[in-house]
Each structure stands twice: as C-alpha cells, then as structure tokens.
Design a protein around this motif. Structure first.
Motif, PDB file in Angstrom:
ATOM      1  N   LYS A  10       0.816  -1.203   0.000  1.00  0.00           N
ATOM      2  CA  LYS A  10       0.000   0.000   0.000  1.00  0.00           C
ATOM      3  C   LYS A  10       0.855   1.261   0.000  1.00  0.00           C
ATOM      4  O   LYS A  10       0.630   2.180  -0.798  1.00  0.00           O
ATOM      5  N   ASN A  11       1.858   1.311   0.899  1.00  0.00           N
ATOM      6  CA  ASN A  11       2.686   2.513   1.013  1.00  0.00           C
ATOM      7  C   ASN A  11       4.171   2.225   0.917  1.00  0.00           C
ATOM      8  O   ASN A  11       4.996   3.076   1.279  1.00  0.00           O
ATOM      9  N   SER A  12       4.528   1.037   0.460  1.00  0.00           N
ATOM     10  CA  SER A  12       5.945   0.687   0.396  1.00  0.00           C
ATOM     11  C   SER A  12       6.162  -0.453  -0.601  1.00  0.00           C
ATOM     12  O   SER A  12       5.207  -0.938  -1.218  1.00  0.00           O
TER      13      SER A  12
END
Length: 312
Positions: A10-12
């Motif tokens: 999602k964010n990495s």
C-alpha cells in the motif's frame, strides 16, 4: 528496469525471495537499489553490516538490522558514525514507524513495556507517560532486555536528560528526571520519598496512580530498601495536644480523616459518598464503608438504628 523480487504494498515496496522478506523501501527506486545489493551478495544478510555506497552523487548508507537490510538514508556528504548510530537506534526502536514503537502498548492511561521471550509475554514496566516508557524500552533494547543492567541513574538519549531508576521484581520504575547526573544524585532521597508517597496515596484512595498497583502491598519492604519512611506532609503536622479526642483525630489515616472532616454532625452514607466523589477510585464504596466502621470502632462516630451516622 526489472522488478523481480519486488512486491508493491500500500505505502511501500517489499523485497521478497523464496517467501522471505529481506528488506522494505519507500520507493521503487530504493527497492531496486536494495534488491541489487542483496543479489550481489548472494542474498546472504550475514555479508552486510554497515556500508556506504555512492549512487547518483549521493552517499547511501545501508545496514543489517534485526535480520533485514535497511536503507538508513541518502546524504550529500558522508555522514559521521554518530549520526548513523542514531539512525540505527531509531530504526531498531520503531522499524514500522508505529505510534509508540516496538514493545510499547497503551491500556487506558498506562503505557506498558513488554516483550515475548521464549513464547511468554514479559512485562518490564508500567508508566503514566510515554517518555518514561520509551526510555525504559530503549535502554532494554540496547542491553538485551537485561533489567539488571540498570543503574540508579541512567542517561536518556532522546530527551538529553538523566532518569533516576528503581527495579523491583524485574519491573522498572522511573522515579524522576533531571538535567544532570549530579542533580539526580542530589535529589535521590526526595525521589524515593515522593515515589513511596504516590504508592501510599494510591493504596488509600487519595490519588490515582494505576501503574503502581503492583506495589501497594510492598510499602514496608520498599521503606526498608530505600531507608525512607512514607510520609505525607498534609497529615504530619500534629504538635502537642492535651485533648484525647483531638489526639485521636490527628492520628487518623488520611482516608479516615477525610471522611470525618467531610461529615456533618449527623450524616448518611450517600452524603459522605457525594462529598468524596473527587477521590473516586477502585472499590470506592467498600473503602468508605470500611473506614466508617473503623471510625465507629474508634468511638468518633456512632451508627444509628436507621443506618445513618452521627459524630459522638
């Protein structure tokens, strides 16, 4: 540009090979950089310690921390060892950038430092503020979770202060915070006295310090360890008195005296309860009833046939 072994989150980005996570990165570019470093060393993390690489005119620092490869940062000039050590400590304390970091959880107003060891959860400290919880967690991380490594005064590198510390039954308690080691030494006795008074007040319902619940049955033992007597200056002023009744009143426990002072000449349980609501704590009604019975036994109040009370 190949993205083999790189998994988008999602964010990495995760660098994963044979179901094992070797590293994480915030951008695809950094993920590719770490993937290539790992591939160049046959995916053997034991081949990494702390390394500097030059990439796109930046000094890139990487290190193996807790069985994963971490990108510590990109710098215009080569960072010194102290700066890198601070970054490594920060990652080790909070690798997932969570609210409190590793090994700290919050239960209502208590911050708990705990760790799983050999499949069992061990609690190392309960605190009424996050700063002391982080200090304790950080020290234990740096000392392999050995509570016996604590001295009476320890430096807190996050706040640049000194903490007075007490370890009892493998639980860590922070007694005070000072700007210098010398201030901590000079105020040690007062710290211990104030600590004992907090326990005493919590035990008797005069204050609410739930992180000290585990010590309320050990006051005598702690007084012996510290060579300090529990005292609350509010109840210590006595002087010489000739009236036996006055003598009894001055020797009441804090809770007994509060109830006696807040009661009218005749009163009900509910009236006392309402007048003491600012002291509300666990087993509130039971404490009031117990101390009312004690005041009856001392002859200071009388219980009437209708269940109400009057002062004698």
């Amino acid at each position: 540009m190949s993205e083999k072994y790189i998994q988008k989150r999602k964010n990495s980005y995760g660098i994963i090979r044979n179901s094992r996570v070797f590293a994480s990165a915030g951008t695809l570019e950094d993920a590719i950089f770490l993937r290539d470093l790992l591939s160049g060393k046959d995916w053997n993390l034991d081949n990494f310690t702390l390394e500097m690489h030059l990439s796109h005119d930046k000094h890139v620092a990487v290190a193996k921390i807790d069985e994963r490869l971490h990108l510590l940062g990109k710098f215009d000039t080569k960072p010194n060892d102290d700066d890198l050590e601070r970054i490594i400590k920060k990652i080790r304390r909070n690798p997932n950038n969570s609210k409190y970091g590793l090994n700290i959880s919050r239960v209502f107003e208590i911050f708990m430092v705990k760790k799983q060891i050999a499949g069992e959860e061990h609690i190392f400290g309960l605190f009424d503020n996050l700063e002391d919880a982080k200090f304790t967690r950080n020290f234990l991380l740096d000392n392999s979770w050995n509570v016996n490594a604590f001295g009476q005064i320890e430096f807190c590198d996050e706040t640049n202060t000194y903490k007075t510390v007490f370890v009892f039954d493998d639980m860590v308690y922070v007694l005070g915070t000072f700007d210098s080691f010398e201030d901590g030494e000079a105020n040690m006795k007062n710290c211990r006295k104030n600590f004992l008074n907090k326990i005493y007040k919590h035990k008797n319902g005069l204050a609410n310090h739930p992180h000290l619940d585990g010590l309320t049955d050990h006051l005598d033992e702690l007084e012996g360890i510290f060579q300090v007597k529990t005292s609350d200056e509010t109840w210590q002023v006595r002087g010489d008195v000739a009236d036996p009744l006055t003598d009894i009143v001055f020797n009441l426990t804090p809770w007994q005296k509060i109830i006696y002072d807040n009661a009218g000449e005749t009163f009900t349980f509910e009236e006392v309860r309402n007048s003491l609501k600012r002291y509300r704590s666990k087993n509130f009604d039971e404490k009031i009833n117990r101390h009312l019975d004690e005041l009856v036994q001392l002859g200071l109040i009388e219980k009437l046939d209708d269940g109400n009370f009057k002062k004698t």
